[in-house]
Design an enzyme around this catalytic site. Structure first.
Site, PDB file in Angstrom:
ATOM      1  N   ASP A 274     -24.219 -10.386  27.093  1.00  0.00           N
ATOM      2  CA  ASP A 274     -23.181 -10.310  26.166  1.00  0.00           C
ATOM      3  C   ASP A 274     -22.027  -9.771  26.610  1.00  0.00           C
ATOM      4  O   ASP A 274     -21.789  -8.595  26.942  1.00  0.00           O
ATOM      5  CB  ASP A 274     -23.839  -9.214  24.890  1.00  0.00           C
ATOM      6  CG  ASP A 274     -22.896  -9.243  23.795  1.00  0.00           C
ATOM      7  OD1 ASP A 274     -22.089  -9.790  23.572  1.00  0.00           O
ATOM      8  OD2 ASP A 274     -23.329  -8.007  23.330  1.00  0.00           O
ATOM      9  N   GLU A 307     -14.132  -7.702  21.493  1.00  0.00           N
ATOM     10  CA  GLU A 307     -14.840  -8.162  20.385  1.00  0.00           C
ATOM     11  C   GLU A 307     -15.877  -6.970  19.865  1.00  0.00           C
ATOM     12  O   GLU A 307     -16.019  -6.993  18.788  1.00  0.00           O
ATOM     13  CB  GLU A 307     -16.023  -9.552  20.620  1.00  0.00           C
ATOM     14  CG  GLU A 307     -16.670 -10.113  19.537  1.00  0.00           C
ATOM     15  CD  GLU A 307     -18.194  -9.459  19.500  1.00  0.00           C
ATOM     16  OE1 GLU A 307     -18.894  -9.631  18.575  1.00  0.00           O
ATOM     17  OE2 GLU A 307     -18.589  -8.721  20.383  1.00  0.00           O
ATOM     18  N   GLU A 308     -16.425  -6.214  20.927  1.00  0.00           N
ATOM     19  CA  GLU A 308     -17.303  -5.273  20.460  1.00  0.00           C
ATOM     20  C   GLU A 308     -16.574  -4.059  19.706  1.00  0.00           C
ATOM     21  O   GLU A 308     -17.624  -3.569  18.935  1.00  0.00           O
ATOM     22  CB  GLU A 308     -17.800  -4.529  21.870  1.00  0.00           C
ATOM     23  CG  GLU A 308     -18.583  -5.740  22.675  1.00  0.00           C
ATOM     24  CD  GLU A 308     -20.016  -6.340  21.984  1.00  0.00           C
ATOM     25  OE1 GLU A 308     -20.202  -5.907  21.027  1.00  0.00           O
ATOM     26  OE2 GLU A 308     -20.627  -7.242  22.750  1.00  0.00           O
ATOM     27  N   HIS A 406     -26.625  -4.725  24.584  1.00  0.00           N
ATOM     28  CA  HIS A 406     -25.860  -3.407  24.329  1.00  0.00           C
ATOM     29  C   HIS A 406     -26.675  -2.380  24.893  1.00  0.00           C
ATOM     30  O   HIS A 406     -26.725  -1.076  24.665  1.00  0.00           O
ATOM     31  CB  HIS A 406     -25.905  -2.892  22.878  1.00  0.00           C
ATOM     32  CG  HIS A 406     -24.602  -3.987  22.021  1.00  0.00           C
ATOM     33  ND1 HIS A 406     -24.348  -3.437  20.730  1.00  0.00           N
ATOM     34  CD2 HIS A 406     -24.347  -4.979  22.445  1.00  0.00           C
ATOM     35  CE1 HIS A 406     -23.425  -4.571  20.605  1.00  0.00           C
ATOM     36  NE2 HIS A 406     -23.419  -5.655  21.434  1.00  0.00           N
TER      37      HIS A 406
HETATM   38 ZN   LIG Z   1     -21.365 -10.519  22.219  1.00  0.00          ZN
END
Ligand SMILES: [Zn+2]
Ligand SMILES: [Zn+2]
Lengths: 443, 443
Positions: A274, A307-308, A406
């Site tokens: 991610d 984005e996060e 995450h």
């Molecule tokens: Zn992502």
């Protein structure tokens, strides 16, 4: 650095043809490796984020893109500090905890309060203030696994809105069971929100084993006291960037086929799944497309920033390019890890559905079936879809995605190079098909 | 606590007969749960260790043992502090690190030095001082998996002796790839040793993903600088305890059948597999044996202290009971996690091998085969074996043991209650067979 360049150059010189499925290089994986090894975590707004932006510009150049540039946007920078959580009475134990992104710090000496457990955000919403006031709320909702990550949506609310709901009832802080599917002892971070209407309270997540442990402690001793300490900082507004590169179309340079991923990551892993994998896949796609003969429409690769933090870079992109969104004939994002793609979902106008079918036929040898026409295109791209841009989602197998997502455990060793090859093949076929067609997918 | 007592009492009142395989309670698991939830980690010499000793005495009493006592010993207390390791140039990343048990601290500002990688302890031993002097040594040896944990022995040397070998060549510190089989991002701790002959240098382990990451960084940039900071403390000598309980033999109370586990654990997990499971199994074995009718010989359950620091409690036990070791007719320890038992290994005199065969026949319905006659009996019990005490090892399936061992991930959720039942059945059968026989296993 030299060695790496040689490898890439060798890879490019192979003149690979995705449509013939002779992808025997590893460009997407190599790019993901380069980003995660050389930059590592790249929390939006941090120094590492700036290093990632520089890395991306340099790599786009090295890969032979025609144009490379960055577009700035401003954002609120959140900085993680130390976090600790212990049971102070009667069982005296440390629990594994991580601050949720955006959370304020606790007072310097921490918060020492009784804990009150709820099964879900919904149950918290129905609680009396008398149950919650001055306590630390604990939301203990578990998450099931599937290919689509369907269950994420039903648990992530506790992370995003838990602090607001707990504060409404007078809580001093909130901790949640990690939004994740693994029993490994990692706490999952992720963005949370405050509201202007209620006080801001600290918010954190504990690992799944610690949630199980805390539940077992509470079943023995319902009056349990926790001590939470965190020193996150919110330094204010900083600048970050979307990094953009193009392969200019040979016939229709003003028609933009946008493929994307997000460059930022959470700060505890190296952001390999991610979204290092997505970055590798889309950067490699553009580079290999050019090697296969310049496409007719322009292929624009966008690496969105932050984005996060809530699609901040995507919103900035949509705002800056508002006048030209009509020229965006297509958009898609790779942001669901590094699993194999198993389904093509479209978000086309009704007349374009046959194009989706034709596209799926080209992808069938990669074991990709046709899904429905309600694709979002990916988190960042959903902002463009909302403005009418046609999208596809090349749906990856996300069964294990939320085992790592995450957490500190999102590292390169979790990325399967063979699955990356399959992803790259699918992205090449899809991007090429759209870029070399005259179809108006809005129709 | 009340609820728990009720459950145990109910379990005991079932009057279970292991030999009939009707173990439908969960006493061993319940005890492991109680220890890990109510006490958690219990690093030898710490306050938590003292709580564990008190817990064990109380539980032995509640379980109806005839005698319960503690035996003090002195030990060097080692206290973990904070640990951090970062790549300071050129890649600027934090690595996941843990101090090895017994390691000194770094200077307050840490150690900032170039790193030099070796594939193994053996390769380090052959290095020139010029390669190593003033550097941080990195030993990057991986560990393979098997049922017996065979490969532990071939990698753990780097942990135990690495600091001495690195110091001989003038290194400033040593880091090792974790001695473990998982790619989860946990660093494995464990005891290390110094020698009087060379300077003491700080020693730490990095997780397997971080070792892979560091190796990849070094392949890009061999001149990499690391910054290591740790503030462990060595407060000196403290007292800890072995906790002992007996079911007095009905006919031969002076003949001791010793079953055991170790009470202490490393401090980052809750010591569920190492060795909470063993504690649960042997405590339950004695309690259920008494319920099935008092055995003829005395069954002594020993929970050794400070196994992790180097069998410190076991050595104290052997010294204190030196004059009575001849009365120890048998000893065994459960200390290899919570996997199913699949093999019976003996350490008997030659005339007693038929007894081993008979015993295995009683265990055959539990899928336990007969191994060889070179059993150690377990880490602590190996000290007694060296003094001539006959032993068995009820060999557990340790395939996944080193995924969790000595990491923060050693928590109760990794313990399978059904496998605990199988363990308990095997321990009951074995202990009862020896305690109700007249055999002299030394012969
Ligand atoms: Zn992502
Ligand atoms: Zn052990």
């Amino acid at each position: 650095m030299k060695l790496w360049l040689t490898t890439i150059t060798a890879a490019l010189s192979l003149q690979l043809h995705a449509s013939e499925l002779k992808l025997d290089n590893n460009l997407a994986y190599q790019l993901t490796e380069s980003l995660t090894v050389e930059v590592g975590q790249r929390l939006a707004g941090s120094d590492a984020d700036r290093r990632a932006v520089a890395w991306a510009e340099q790599k786009f150049q090295q890969l032979g893109y025609d144009k490379v540039w960055r577009e700035p946007f401003t954002m609120q920078y959140w900085q993680r500090g130390q976090a600790s959580l212990s049971v102070s009475a009667p069982f005296h134990q440390q629990l594994v905890v991580t601050a949720l992104g955006g959370s304020i710090a606790t007072p310097f000496d921490g918060i020492n309060s009784q804990v009150v457990m709820f099964d879900s955000l919904e149950q918290l919403k129905q609680a009396d203030a008398a149950q919650v006031k001055d306590k630390i709320v604990f939301i203990n909702k578990s998450m099931a696994k599937d290919k689509l990550g369907t269950f994420y949506g039903s648990v992530v609310g506790a992370r995003a809105q838990g602090a607001v709901e707990a504060a409404k009832l007078g809580a001093k802080a909130i901790i949640i069971r990690s939004v994740g599917t693994s029993i490994n002892r990692f706490a999952h971070t992720g963005i949370m929100r405050y509201s202007e209407e209620v006080p801001r309270i600290p918010a954190a997540a504990i690992s799944v084993p610690d949630a199980i442990q805390l539940e077992k402690m509470l079943s023995r001793q319902p009056e349990l006291t926790l001590h939470l300490q965190m020193d996150n900082k919110l330094p204010g507004e900083v600048e970050s960037h979307n990094v953009i590169a193009e392969i200019t179309g040979s016939k229709y340079p003003d028609e933009i086929v946008l493929i994307s991923a997000h460059l930022d990551s959470w700060d505890e892993g190296t952001g390999a799944l991610d979204d290092g994998a997505g970055v590798g896949i889309v950067m490699a796609t553009g580079a290999l497309l050019k090697q296969q003969g310049r496409p007719e429409r322009t292929v624009r690769v966008v690496l969105f920033g932050n984005e996060e933090g809530g699609l901040v870079g995507a919103r900035a992109y949509a705002a800056k390019h508002a006048a030209k969104l009509k020229q965006h004939v297509f958009a898609s994002e790779s942001d669901f890890g590094a699993g194999r793609i198993w389904r093509l979902d479209t978000g086309f106008g009704p007349n374009s559905l046959p194009f989706g079918q034709t596209l799926q036929q080209q992808l069938a040898h990669l074991d990709i079936s046709l899904g429905d026409n309600s694709a979002t295109g990916g988190p960042d791209v959903s902002i463009l879809k909302a403005q009418g841009v046609p999208v596809v989602t090349l749906q990856q197998d996300g069964t294990d995605y939320f085992d790592y997502h995450h957490t500190p455990n999102d590292t390169l060793d979790k990325v399967d190079p063979a699955a990356m090859q399959q992803n790259l093949a699918a992205w090449l076929i899809t991007t090429k098909a759209v870029a070399n067609s005259r179809i108006d997918l809005r129709q």
